[in-house]
Design a protein around this motif. Structure first.
Motif, mmCIF file in Angstrom:
data_model
loop_
_atom_site.group_PDB
_atom_site.id
_atom_site.type_symbol
_atom_site.label_atom_id
_atom_site.label_comp_id
_atom_site.label_asym_id
_atom_site.label_seq_id
_atom_site.Cartn_x
_atom_site.Cartn_y
_atom_site.Cartn_z
ATOM 1 N N PRO A 182 62.868 27.668 -22.280
ATOM 2 C CA PRO A 182 63.397 26.409 -22.826
ATOM 3 C C PRO A 182 63.781 25.403 -21.738
ATOM 4 C CG PRO A 182 65.009 28.181 -23.037
ATOM 5 C CD PRO A 182 63.732 28.818 -22.607
ATOM 6 N N TYR A 183 64.135 25.899 -20.569
ATOM 7 C CA TYR A 183 64.406 25.041 -19.418
ATOM 8 C C TYR A 183 64.415 25.905 -18.164
ATOM 9 C CZ TYR A 183 69.273 26.732 -19.233
ATOM 10 O OH TYR A 183 70.380 27.513 -19.122
ATOM 11 N N VAL A 184 64.404 25.246 -17.010
ATOM 12 C CA VAL A 184 64.427 25.941 -15.724
ATOM 13 C C VAL A 184 65.537 25.339 -14.878
ATOM 14 C CG1 VAL A 184 63.149 26.500 -13.613
ATOM 15 C CG2 VAL A 184 61.942 26.380 -15.811
ATOM 16 N N ALA A 185 66.465 26.152 -14.416
ATOM 17 C CA ALA A 185 67.498 25.675 -13.485
ATOM 18 C C ALA A 185 66.913 25.630 -12.075
ATOM 19 C CB ALA A 185 68.715 26.580 -13.529
ATOM 20 N N LEU A 239 76.997 32.088 -10.797
ATOM 21 C CA LEU A 239 76.212 31.481 -11.881
ATOM 22 C C LEU A 239 75.796 32.525 -12.910
ATOM 23 C CD1 LEU A 239 74.630 29.065 -13.092
ATOM 24 C CD2 LEU A 239 72.700 29.773 -11.640
ATOM 25 N N LEU A 240 75.325 33.665 -12.447
ATOM 26 C CA LEU A 240 74.771 34.654 -13.369
ATOM 27 C C LEU A 240 75.850 35.395 -14.149
ATOM 28 C CD1 LEU A 240 71.887 36.131 -11.161
ATOM 29 C CD2 LEU A 240 71.817 34.251 -12.818
ATOM 30 N N ARG A 241 77.083 35.350 -13.670
ATOM 31 C CA ARG A 241 78.204 35.944 -14.420
ATOM 32 C C ARG A 241 78.720 34.996 -15.510
ATOM 33 N NH1 ARG A 241 80.878 37.727 -9.082
ATOM 34 N NH2 ARG A 241 80.456 39.977 -8.940
ATOM 35 N N SER A 242 78.386 33.727 -15.390
ATOM 36 C CA SER A 242 78.967 32.703 -16.266
ATOM 37 C C SER A 242 78.162 32.564 -17.555
ATOM 38 C CB SER A 242 79.004 31.356 -15.541
ATOM 39 O OG SER A 242 77.696 30.809 -15.441
ATOM 40 N N ASP A 243 78.692 31.736 -18.467
ATOM 41 C CA ASP A 243 77.967 31.461 -19.712
ATOM 42 C C ASP A 243 76.875 30.414 -19.487
ATOM 43 O OD1 ASP A 243 79.490 29.204 -19.337
ATOM 44 O OD2 ASP A 243 80.663 29.410 -21.179
ATOM 45 N N ARG A 244 76.695 29.977 -18.229
ATOM 46 C CA ARG A 244 75.644 29.002 -17.893
ATOM 47 C C ARG A 244 74.399 29.684 -17.324
ATOM 48 N NH1 ARG A 244 76.522 26.132 -13.807
ATOM 49 N NH2 ARG A 244 78.204 27.364 -12.865
ATOM 50 N N ARG A 245 74.326 30.998 -17.471
ATOM 51 C CA ARG A 245 73.184 31.715 -16.900
ATOM 52 C C ARG A 245 71.875 31.188 -17.495
ATOM 53 N NH1 ARG A 245 72.737 37.633 -18.620
ATOM 54 N NH2 ARG A 245 70.941 36.989 -19.861
ATOM 55 N N PRO A 246 70.967 30.733 -16.640
ATOM 56 C CA PRO A 246 69.710 30.154 -17.139
ATOM 57 C C PRO A 246 68.690 31.233 -17.473
ATOM 58 C CG PRO A 246 69.739 30.055 -14.746
ATOM 59 C CD PRO A 246 71.076 30.641 -15.169
ATOM 60 N N PRO A 247 67.669 30.882 -18.263
ATOM 61 C CA PRO A 247 66.602 31.841 -18.548
ATOM 62 C C PRO A 247 65.617 31.962 -17.387
ATOM 63 C CG PRO A 247 66.154 29.774 -19.654
ATOM 64 C CD PRO A 247 67.519 29.630 -19.028
ATOM 65 N N ALA A 248 65.543 30.889 -16.573
ATOM 66 C CA ALA A 248 64.599 30.870 -15.444
ATOM 67 C C ALA A 248 65.209 30.032 -14.333
ATOM 68 C CB ALA A 248 63.254 30.293 -15.872
ATOM 69 N N LEU A 249 64.897 30.404 -13.089
ATOM 70 C CA LEU A 249 65.500 29.727 -11.943
ATOM 71 C C LEU A 249 64.445 29.460 -10.873
ATOM 72 C CD1 LEU A 249 68.043 28.719 -10.439
ATOM 73 C CD2 LEU A 249 68.413 31.073 -9.667
ATOM 74 N N PRO A 272 61.701 40.083 -14.539
ATOM 75 C CA PRO A 272 61.897 38.764 -15.160
ATOM 76 C C PRO A 272 62.413 38.797 -16.598
ATOM 77 C CG PRO A 272 59.629 39.413 -15.391
ATOM 78 C CD PRO A 272 60.309 40.548 -14.677
ATOM 79 N N GLU A 273 62.692 39.991 -17.170
ATOM 80 C CA GLU A 273 63.029 40.053 -18.592
ATOM 81 C C GLU A 273 64.276 39.246 -18.931
ATOM 82 O OE1 GLU A 273 60.642 43.621 -17.495
ATOM 83 O OE2 GLU A 273 62.413 42.618 -16.666
ATOM 84 N N ASP A 274 65.348 39.365 -18.129
ATOM 85 C CA ASP A 274 66.588 38.636 -18.392
ATOM 86 C C ASP A 274 66.652 37.311 -17.631
ATOM 87 O OD1 ASP A 274 67.526 40.797 -19.957
ATOM 88 O OD2 ASP A 274 68.220 41.823 -18.149
ATOM 89 N N LEU A 275 65.941 37.241 -16.534
ATOM 90 C CA LEU A 275 65.973 36.036 -15.693
ATOM 91 C C LEU A 275 64.676 35.972 -14.886
ATOM 92 C CD1 LEU A 275 67.562 33.669 -14.253
ATOM 93 C CD2 LEU A 275 68.247 35.394 -12.555
ATOM 94 N N ALA A 276 63.912 34.908 -15.086
ATOM 95 C CA ALA A 276 62.723 34.679 -14.262
ATOM 96 C C ALA A 276 63.157 33.957 -12.985
ATOM 97 C CB ALA A 276 61.700 33.849 -15.019
ATOM 98 N N VAL A 277 62.630 34.388 -11.844
ATOM 99 C CA VAL A 277 63.004 33.798 -10.553
ATOM 100 C C VAL A 277 61.729 33.455 -9.782
ATOM 101 C CG1 VAL A 277 64.226 34.123 -8.367
ATOM 102 C CG2 VAL A 277 65.119 35.170 -10.467
ATOM 103 N N VAL A 278 61.672 32.242 -9.251
ATOM 104 C CA VAL A 278 60.539 31.836 -8.406
ATOM 105 C C VAL A 278 61.088 31.120 -7.177
ATOM 106 C CG1 VAL A 278 58.944 31.630 -10.356
ATOM 107 C CG2 VAL A 278 60.225 29.609 -9.595
ATOM 108 N N GLY A 279 60.269 31.049 -6.124
ATOM 109 C CA GLY A 279 60.707 30.427 -4.877
ATOM 110 C C GLY A 279 59.693 29.455 -4.328
ATOM 111 N N PHE A 280 59.831 29.159 -3.055
ATOM 112 C CA PHE A 280 58.930 28.223 -2.368
ATOM 113 C C PHE A 280 58.859 28.635 -0.895
ATOM 114 C CE2 PHE A 280 56.907 24.578 -0.732
ATOM 115 C CZ PHE A 280 56.466 23.767 -1.774
ATOM 116 N N ASP A 281 57.670 28.736 -0.353
ATOM 117 C CA ASP A 281 57.371 28.984 1.071
ATOM 118 C C ASP A 281 56.427 30.156 1.273
ATOM 119 O OD1 ASP A 281 58.899 26.883 2.094
ATOM 120 O OD2 ASP A 281 60.691 28.150 2.301
ATOM 121 N N ASP A 282 56.467 31.167 0.403
ATOM 122 C CA ASP A 282 55.661 32.374 0.535
ATOM 123 C C ASP A 282 55.861 33.023 1.899
ATOM 124 O OD1 ASP A 282 53.984 34.362 -0.421
ATOM 125 O OD2 ASP A 282 52.181 33.428 0.421
#
Length: 346
Positions: A182-185, A239-249, A272-282
């Protein structure tokens, strides 16, 4: 044992010291192939080693390239510095590396020191606006400077960069469109550090473009976090302990993402089931993270070669030169498992 001199080489080769000098320095006058072979054979037989310091003083240029990075401990900068060193070695050059530690005074210190040593050129991975560095370049007549990774507004020297905005937009759209989040933080950089020309600003801009294309707000989902894994880990825990935990980051750097993965693991969250995580730089560690990290890659080797070629290109010093001022390399998506795909872990 007496020190072998250029005169000794000339006597053994049956030629003049001037010809020996032309062979060693590849000019300024041509030498017949047969004569060159005699000189090289004499050098080898006698074990002669030219005085590189004297050569540098005579030519007003050394065989050194100076390189300033923000922090060589960070994997991205370490990889970039290593790529530059390899490319320079292929051109017969050595690289001196200085760490600015994201401090303007230290950046200027290394810029001034390297240019004062008459390096063949300077490759600068700048840490900020660099108005003072620009003044150093202007004061040092004949300085050849190439910016790598970012191009601060204060400096208009030739730059080699990657498509940070396009790469960030690509990976965020992947999370939204392929995985249906639904959104990405977004983990941006520290509040006080971003400046115009900073790649992290472009990473955030690409995230904003992807979110806007889907009619999603960005302000509540942008999180200030240090670039390195240790600081990002602490921010992620909160962030992940709070009620603002995003579905994807989306993390602006892989190092941040590795810190997030550690925090998620400690909190019992599945990626990624509870939180999808992606980065930049490889960075190399991205493929070995748990789970392997989806990220954005650029061709660091090609960028390093381009930077070295440019910094050794005499046309940079010609007024009105048509040398391309900014060389931008494309970014590409590297899909692994942290986003929810079953990608190749390597």
């Amino acid at each position: 044992m007496a020190k072998v001199t250029r005169d000794d080489v000339a006597r053994l080769a049956g030629t003049s010291t001037a010809v020996v000098s032309y062979v060693i320095n590849n000019g300024p006058r041509p030498v017949a192939p047969a004569t060159r072979e005699k000189v090289l054979a004499a050098i080898e037989q006698l074990g002669y080693r030219p005085n590189s310091v004297a050569q540098a003083m005579a030519s007003r240029r050394t065989n050194l390239i100076g390189m300033v990075v923000p922090d060589a401990r960070q994997p991205f900068f370490a990889e970039m510095a290593h790529a530059v060193e390899r490319a320079a070695s292929e051109r017969g050059k050595l690289v001196l590396i200085g760490n600015s530690d994201y401090v303007d005074d230290r950046e200027v210190h290394y810029v001034r020191a390297f240019l004062g040593m008459r390096v063949s050129g300077l490759i600068l991975v700048s840490q900020g606006p660099s108005q003072r560095a620009a003044e150093e370049f202007a004061a040092m007549e004949g300085a050849k400077v190439v910016l790598l990774h970012r191009r601060p507004e204060a400096i208009d020297d030739v730059a080699v960069v990657t498509d940070d905005i396009g790469g960030s937009e690509l990976i965020v759209r992947h999370l939204l469109e392929v995985h249906g989040h639904p959104y990405v933080a977004c983990f941006g950089g520290p509040v006080e550090s971003p400046a115009p020309g900073d790649p992290v600003i472009d990473h955030v801009a690409g995230w904003e473009l992807a979110m806007a294309a889907h009619g999603l707000p960005t302000e509540p989902h942008l999180v200030d976090a240090p670039f390195h894994r240790y600081g990002a880990y602490q921010v992620a825990l909160e962030l992940l302990r709070s009620d603002r935990r995003p579905p994807a980051l989306f993390c602006s750097t892989d190092d941040q993402a590795i810190g997030v993965l550690r925090a998620a693991q400690e909190l019992g969250l599945r990626v990624p089931e509870d939180l999808a995580v992606v980065g930049f730089d490889d960075i190399p560690e991205a493929a070995f993270a748990s789970p392997p990290l989806t990220t954005v890659a650029s061709d660091r080797d090609a960028m390093a070669r381009a930077a070295v070629d440019l910094v050794l290109d005499d046309s940079l010093m010609v007024p009105g030169s048509d040398t391309e001022r900014v060389r931008k390399f494309p970014s590409r998506l590297v899909v692994r498992r942290s986003c929810g795909c079953g990608g190749d872990p390597a």
